[in-house]
Design an enzyme around this catalytic site. Structure first.
Site, short mmCIF file in Angstrom:
data_model
loop_
_atom_site.label_atom_id
_atom_site.label_comp_id
_atom_site.label_asym_id
_atom_site.label_seq_id
_atom_site.Cartn_x
_atom_site.Cartn_y
_atom_site.Cartn_z
N LYS A 52 61.66 7.87 -4.71
CA LYS A 52 60.89 7.21 -5.78
C LYS A 52 61.30 7.85 -7.09
O LYS A 52 61.32 9.07 -7.20
CB LYS A 52 59.38 7.37 -5.57
N ASN A 68 34.08 12.25 -17.12
CA ASN A 68 35.41 12.04 -17.70
C ASN A 68 35.44 12.72 -19.07
O ASN A 68 34.40 12.82 -19.75
CB ASN A 68 35.72 10.55 -17.84
N SER A 96 44.61 14.63 -15.77
CA SER A 96 45.83 15.30 -16.25
C SER A 96 45.49 16.65 -16.87
O SER A 96 46.22 17.12 -17.76
CB SER A 96 46.55 14.42 -17.26
N GLY A 123 44.97 15.41 -9.04
CA GLY A 123 45.65 15.26 -10.33
C GLY A 123 46.81 16.22 -10.53
O GLY A 123 47.77 15.92 -11.23
N LYS A 164 49.70 22.28 -14.51
CA LYS A 164 48.46 21.50 -14.47
C LYS A 164 47.42 22.21 -13.60
O LYS A 164 47.77 22.99 -12.71
CB LYS A 164 48.73 20.08 -13.94
P1 NAD Z 1 45.63 8.20 -16.71
O1 NAD Z 1 46.47 8.60 -17.86
O2 NAD Z 1 45.30 6.76 -16.53
O3 NAD Z 1 44.25 9.01 -16.78
C1 NAD Z 1 44.25 10.39 -17.05
C2 NAD Z 1 42.89 10.99 -16.73
O4 NAD Z 1 42.95 12.40 -16.98
C3 NAD Z 1 41.77 10.43 -17.57
O5 NAD Z 1 40.58 10.45 -16.81
C4 NAD Z 1 41.69 11.45 -18.70
O6 NAD Z 1 40.41 11.49 -19.32
C5 NAD Z 1 41.93 12.71 -17.92
N1 NAD Z 1 42.40 13.83 -18.74
C6 NAD Z 1 43.52 13.87 -19.52
N2 NAD Z 1 43.61 15.08 -20.10
C7 NAD Z 1 42.55 15.80 -19.69
C8 NAD Z 1 42.10 17.11 -19.95
N3 NAD Z 1 42.77 17.94 -20.74
N4 NAD Z 1 40.96 17.53 -19.36
C9 NAD Z 1 40.27 16.71 -18.54
N5 NAD Z 1 40.64 15.44 -18.25
C10 NAD Z 1 41.77 15.00 -18.82
O7 NAD Z 1 46.33 8.80 -15.44
P2 NAD Z 1 46.20 8.37 -13.91
O8 NAD Z 1 47.27 7.40 -13.58
O9 NAD Z 1 44.79 8.02 -13.59
O10 NAD Z 1 46.61 9.75 -13.19
C11 NAD Z 1 45.76 10.87 -13.31
C12 NAD Z 1 46.53 12.11 -12.90
O11 NAD Z 1 46.86 12.01 -11.52
C13 NAD Z 1 47.85 12.28 -13.65
O12 NAD Z 1 47.90 13.60 -14.14
C14 NAD Z 1 48.91 12.06 -12.62
O13 NAD Z 1 50.06 12.83 -12.82
C15 NAD Z 1 48.19 12.43 -11.32
N6 NAD Z 1 48.71 11.71 -10.17
C16 NAD Z 1 48.86 12.42 -9.01
C17 NAD Z 1 49.35 11.79 -7.88
C18 NAD Z 1 49.47 12.54 -6.59
O14 NAD Z 1 50.06 12.01 -5.64
N7 NAD Z 1 48.90 13.70 -6.47
C19 NAD Z 1 49.70 10.42 -7.92
C20 NAD Z 1 49.49 9.73 -9.11
C21 NAD Z 1 48.98 10.38 -10.22
#
Ligand code: NAD
Length: 333
Positions: free
Chosen positions: A79, A171, A211, A232, A238
Site C-alpha cells: 500500500k 475531541n 494525530s 492513532g 506520535k
Molecule cells: P483526521 O485528520 O481526519 O483526524 C485527526 C484527528 O486527530 C481529529 O480528531 C483531530 O482533532 C485529532 N488531533 C489532531 N491533532 C491533535 C492533537 N495534537 N491532540 C489531540 N488530537 C489531535 O485523521 P484520521 O483519518 O481520522 O486519522 C486519525 C489518526 O489515525 C491519524 O494520525 C492517522 O495517521 C492514524 N491512522 C492510523 C491507522 C492505523 O492503522 N493504526 C490507520 C489510519 C489512520
C-alpha cells in the site's frame, strides 16, 4: 491468487476503484480478513516488510509504503500513500492510499485497488478484533478519543462487538464531535461530549484515533478492567497515552516490530519502562496460544499500528468480490 498473464507476457490487470470498494466491501468482510491475517502473522504464515514513512517536506505530508507477503493466502503487494493534513479543507480525506497486488508466482502486477475506504474499514476492523478478543464481556460504555475521518468507522465496528449502552467522546475541537453524535443517533445510542478524565472514568472500552504527539490519557484516570485500542499512533514521535499507562497494561499489538518503533509502545520502550517481550501479537490470542485478558480487573491495551498485510488481505478480498460481481475493470498491459 491465480496467474494473470499469458506466455508472451501480456498482463491482464484488474482495477477496483473507490466507488466499487464501497459497494462490495463491508465491516464484516473487513473483520474476517483482518482477524485471519493477524492469525497468519502469529503463526508465521504471513509477514510484513519494514515500513517506510517519511515527511516529504511538502504540504506537511507523510508518505510511505507498507508491504508484505501472505504465504498462506498467496497475497503479495504494497500500500502506497500517507497523510496530507490539509486535504480536509479541500473536501478530500487526509489519508490517501492505493494498494498494488502482484502475482507471487511471477511478480507481475495483478491489481490496483483504491485504498481509502479499505484503510478506514481495515483500521476499524483491527480495533474491533481487539475488542472482540480482549474487552470484558459486560462492557457497557464506549469512549472515543478523536473525531476525525476514521472515528465513525471505528465507532460503528466497535459497537458490533459488545452490548454498548452509551458512547462518550472527546475531541481537540469539540465541534468535530457532531460526527460521532450523528453516528450514535443513527443507531439509537446516547452520546455525551465529555472531558478526557471523565471519559476515562466512564468508559469500559476506549478507542483513541487522533494525530496527537503527546499523552491524552493518563494512567491514574483509567478504570480497572478497561480495554484500550490505541489506533492513532503509527509514526515515530506520535503519542496518545501516557507511557506509564502502557507499562501498567497487559499489552497486545498487531506487530511487535512496529509497536516498539512507530506504535504507542515506542515511548514506554524508550523510557525503559517495558521491553518488547511484554507485548503479545494479538494473533496469538486469536490462534488460542495466549489467553488474552487474565481477569476482569486487568487493563488491556491493543497498540494498533496498522500493518501492510491488513491492506493486502482487504484488497485481495475486494478484488475477488468485485470480479465475482462483475464490477472490476480489466485492462490488458
Ligand atoms: P483526521 O485528520 O481526519 O483526524 C485527526 C484527528 O486527530 C481529529 O480528531 C483531530 O482533532 C485529532 N488531533 C489532531 N491533532 C491533535 C492533537 N495534537 N491532540 C489531540 N488530537 C489531535 O485523521 P484520521 O483519518 O481520522 O486519522 C486519525 C489518526 O489515525 C491519524 O494520525 C492517522 O495517521 C492514524 N491512522 C492510523 C491507522 C492505523 O492503522 N493504526 C490507520 C489510519 C489512520
Amino acid at each position: 491468487m491465480a496467474s494473470n498473464s499469458t506466455w508472451h507476457g501480456v498482463v491482464n490487470m484488474i482495477i477496483v476503484n473507490e466507488t466499487v470498494c464501497r459497494e462490495v466491501f463491508n465491516r464484516s468482510d473487513a473483520f474476517a480478513a483482518v482477524e485471519a491475517v493477524f492469525a497468519s502473522m502469529a503463526s508465521g504464515g504471513a509477514y510484513n516488510f519494514p515500513v517506510i514513512r517519511e515527511a516529504i517536506g511538502h504540504q506537511d505530508a507523510l508518505y510511505g509504503f507498507k508491504s508484505g507477503f501472505d504465504r498462506d493466502g498467496l497475497v503479495l503487494g504494497l500500500k502506497s500513500g500517507g497523510y496530507w493534513p490539509g486535504n480536509a479543507a479541500n473536501g478530500l480525506t487526509n489519508h490517501q492510499s492505493t494498494v498494488f497486488l502482484f502475482d507471487p508466482d511471477s511478480g507481475q502486477l495483478e491489481a490496483i485497488v483504491g485504498g481509502n475506504h479499505l484503510t478506514a474499514l481495515r483500521t476499524a476492523a483491527a480495533s474491533a478484533v481487539s475488542i472482540a478478543h480482549l474487552a470484558r464481556e459486560d462492557a457497557k460504555v464506549l469512549g472515543m478519543v478523536g473525531a476525525g475521518h476514521q472515528s465513525a468507522f471505528q465507532l460503528r465496528a466497535a459497537l458490533e462487538q459488545r452490548e454498548f449502552e452509551k458512547v462518550v467522546g472527546w475531541n481537540l475541537h469539540p465541534e468535530g464531535l457532531s460526527r460521532l453524535a450523528e453516528t450514535c443517533a443513527e443507531v439509537n445510542l446516547p452520546f455525551e461530549s465529555v472531558e478526557r478524565q471523565n471519559l476515562a472514568q466512564q468508559a469500559d472500552v476506549i478507542i483513541s484515533i487522533t494525530s496527537a504527539h503527546e499523552a491524552l490519557l493518563m494512567k491514574d484516570w483509567i478504570k480497572p478492567g478497561t480495554h484500550l485500542a490505541c489506533m492513532g499512533t503509527d509514526t515515530r514521535g506520535k503519542q496518545e497515552v501516557d507511557a506509564e499507562l502502557v507499562a501498567s497494561a497487559k499489552l497486545f499489538t498487531d506487530e511487535v516490530t512496529q509497536s516498539i518503533s512507530i506504535g504507542e509502545a515506542q515511548h514506554a520502550i524508550t523510557a525503559g519502562l517495558i521491553d518488547q517481550e511484554s507485548i503479545t501479537p494479538i494473533g496469538q490470542v486469536i490462534n488460542g496460544n495466549h489467553p488474552g485478558r487474565g481477569s476482569d480487573d486487568e487493563i488491556t491495551l491493543f497498540d494498533g499500528t496498522g500493518v501492510g498485510l491488513q491492506d493486502l488481505a482487504a484488497a485481495a478480498a475486494v478484488v475477488k468480490m468485485a470480479v465475482d460481481q462483475g464490477k472490476a475493470q480489466q485492462i490488458t498491459l
